[in-house]
Design an enzyme around this catalytic site. Structure first.
Site, short mmCIF file in Angstrom:
data_model
loop_
_atom_site.label_atom_id
_atom_site.label_comp_id
_atom_site.label_asym_id
_atom_site.label_seq_id
_atom_site.Cartn_x
_atom_site.Cartn_y
_atom_site.Cartn_z
N SER A 84 -10.11 22.93 14.56
CA SER A 84 -8.78 22.94 15.16
C SER A 84 -8.70 22.17 16.49
CB SER A 84 -8.32 24.39 15.40
OG SER A 84 -9.30 25.09 16.11
N THR A 187 -5.79 25.97 18.98
CA THR A 187 -5.91 25.11 20.16
C THR A 187 -6.80 25.75 21.23
OG1 THR A 187 -3.67 24.33 19.87
CG2 THR A 187 -4.52 24.27 22.12
N THR A 205 -6.02 19.86 21.18
CA THR A 205 -5.90 20.38 19.81
C THR A 205 -5.80 19.26 18.79
OG1 THR A 205 -4.59 21.91 18.44
CG2 THR A 205 -3.35 20.44 19.86
N ARG A 215 3.82 14.39 13.51
CA ARG A 215 4.23 15.64 14.20
C ARG A 215 3.42 15.83 15.49
NH1 ARG A 215 1.49 20.60 15.94
NH2 ARG A 215 3.04 22.25 15.93
N VAL A 216 4.12 16.21 16.55
CA VAL A 216 3.47 16.55 17.82
C VAL A 216 3.85 17.99 18.16
CG1 VAL A 216 3.53 16.08 20.30
CG2 VAL A 216 3.38 14.18 18.69
N THR A 238 -1.08 29.04 22.75
CA THR A 238 -1.67 28.65 21.48
C THR A 238 -0.82 29.25 20.37
OG1 THR A 238 -3.66 28.77 20.10
CG2 THR A 238 -3.24 30.65 21.53
N GLY A 239 -0.89 28.65 19.21
CA GLY A 239 -0.08 29.15 18.09
C GLY A 239 0.87 28.07 17.61
N1 ASP Z 1 -0.17 24.93 19.45
C1 ASP Z 1 -0.81 24.01 18.55
C2 ASP Z 1 0.22 23.15 17.88
O1 ASP Z 1 1.28 23.62 17.56
C3 ASP Z 1 -1.60 24.66 17.50
C4 ASP Z 1 -2.54 25.75 17.93
O2 ASP Z 1 -2.42 26.40 18.92
O3 ASP Z 1 -3.49 26.01 17.23
O4 ASP Z 1 -0.08 22.01 17.62
#
Ligand code: ASP
Length: 327
Positions: A84, A187, A205, A215-216, A238-239
């Protein structure tokens, strides 16, 4: 039988002692009564432990929080088995690994890169954007060209063995659904305060697995994935990035601390705001980390399962479970 009972009793005693120590350590941090506790570094998820070690080498020798948060997350970016973060990450739906990163220091300087391919350390490119350009964010081929012009090496366009296996499996159905707490969106966000009381943050990430090409997420966007205000504190997220972007999550956490909320309460309030703006909140995971100017920290997540690593003089690099809205 007696021996077994004794053994069980002893284990229970040891477990409660351990829990007591852990709680005590957290109390030491959170009830500092305005006393500065520093240095401190915290970062998201289990890979935070190794990253914190990298950061602590700098913080413990009087280095800056900025150097610490860069070097710390570089440890994670270096790990090709991480699915990740960095070039070993899971690809987008076209099979490309595209990386996002951001960094911010105590002076409010900041830099980011997004949709960057084939560069090993996006966080260091983000730092160069911050230090060497008049800009904040470079993306795609422009970010890659900037990296190459500044001495970064173009890495091969190959997936790690595990990422390739997972991608082939995913291709069978090609169904896209961000899932909760599984290893496809973890992330690393890192926030730190150094011995001089200066704060910095970083975030890096490979983004959501199997995302649409281009996509960003929130991670490279200053104020969404990470934010620092040296007068107040720092936060990172994160998420599922889309939900965090809708509320400028990390900036919100810092602003809530400015209004007097503790780091824990600021993260909780931000999650509540996120819930109010994202009707799909039950299907996604988001976690926030916060650190205030006194070195007090906090965390809160949408779902159970979010954890983070903390390193300070009192707590020598341990994992903690975050509280969450849903149980
Ligand atoms: N926040 C990150 C994203 O949306 C993904 C993650 O936290 O794992 O790209």
């Amino acid at each position: 039988m007696t021996t077994r009972r004794k053994f069980l009793k002893l284990s229970a005693l040891m477990a409660s002692l351990f829990a007591f120590n852990k709680t005590k350590a957290i109390e030491t941090i959170s009830k500092s009564n305005g006393k500065q506790i520093k240095p401190v570094v915290l970062s998201t998820w289990k890979h935070g432990l190794a990253a914190n070690e990298g950061a602590w080498k700098i913080l413990s020798s009087n280095g800056s929080a900025l150097d610490a948060v860069e070097k710390g997350v570089m440890v994670t970016e270096d790990d090709f088995t991480n699915l990740s973060v960095g070039l070993g990450g899971l690809p987008d739906r076209d099979g490309c690994v595209t990386l996002d990163a951001s960094i911010m220091d105590e002076k409010g300087r900041c830099g980011g890169v997004a949709f960057l391919e084939r560069i090993k350390h996006p966080i260091s490119v983000a730092r160069l954007v911050m230090e060497k350009t008049a800009h904040v964010l470079l993306v795609g081929s422009g970010a890659q060209k900037f990296a190459l012009d500044n001495g970064f090496k173009l890495e091969p366009k190959t997936l790690s063995t595990e990422a390739e296996k997972a991608y082939k499996e995913w291709l069978k159905k090609s169904e896209y659904k961000p899932m909760i707490n599984i290893e496809n969106h973890d992330t690393i966000g890192m926030i730190a305060i150094d011995a001089n009381g200066n704060l910095s943050g970083s975030c890096t990430t490979s983004g959501l697995a199997y995302k649409i090409h281009g996509r960003v997420g929130d991670s490279p966007i200053i104020g969404a994935g990470m934010y620092v205000d040296n007068e107040v504190g720092a936060a990172c997220a994160t998420g599922v990035g889309e939900t965090v972007l809708r509320i400028c999550g990390s900036h919100l956490v810092v602003e809530l601390m400015r209004q007097g909320l503790s780091p824990d309460d600021a993260c909780k309030k931000a999650v509540e705001r996120l819930i109010s703006k994202n009707p799909n909140y039950k299907e996604v995971q988001v976690g926030f980390l916060a650190l205030n100017k006194n070195g007090e920290h906090g965390a809160y997540a949408l779902q159970k399962g979010f954890n983070y690593a903390l390193y300070s003089n009192e707590i020598k690099n341990q994992m903690f479970d975050s509280k969450s809205f849903l149980q």
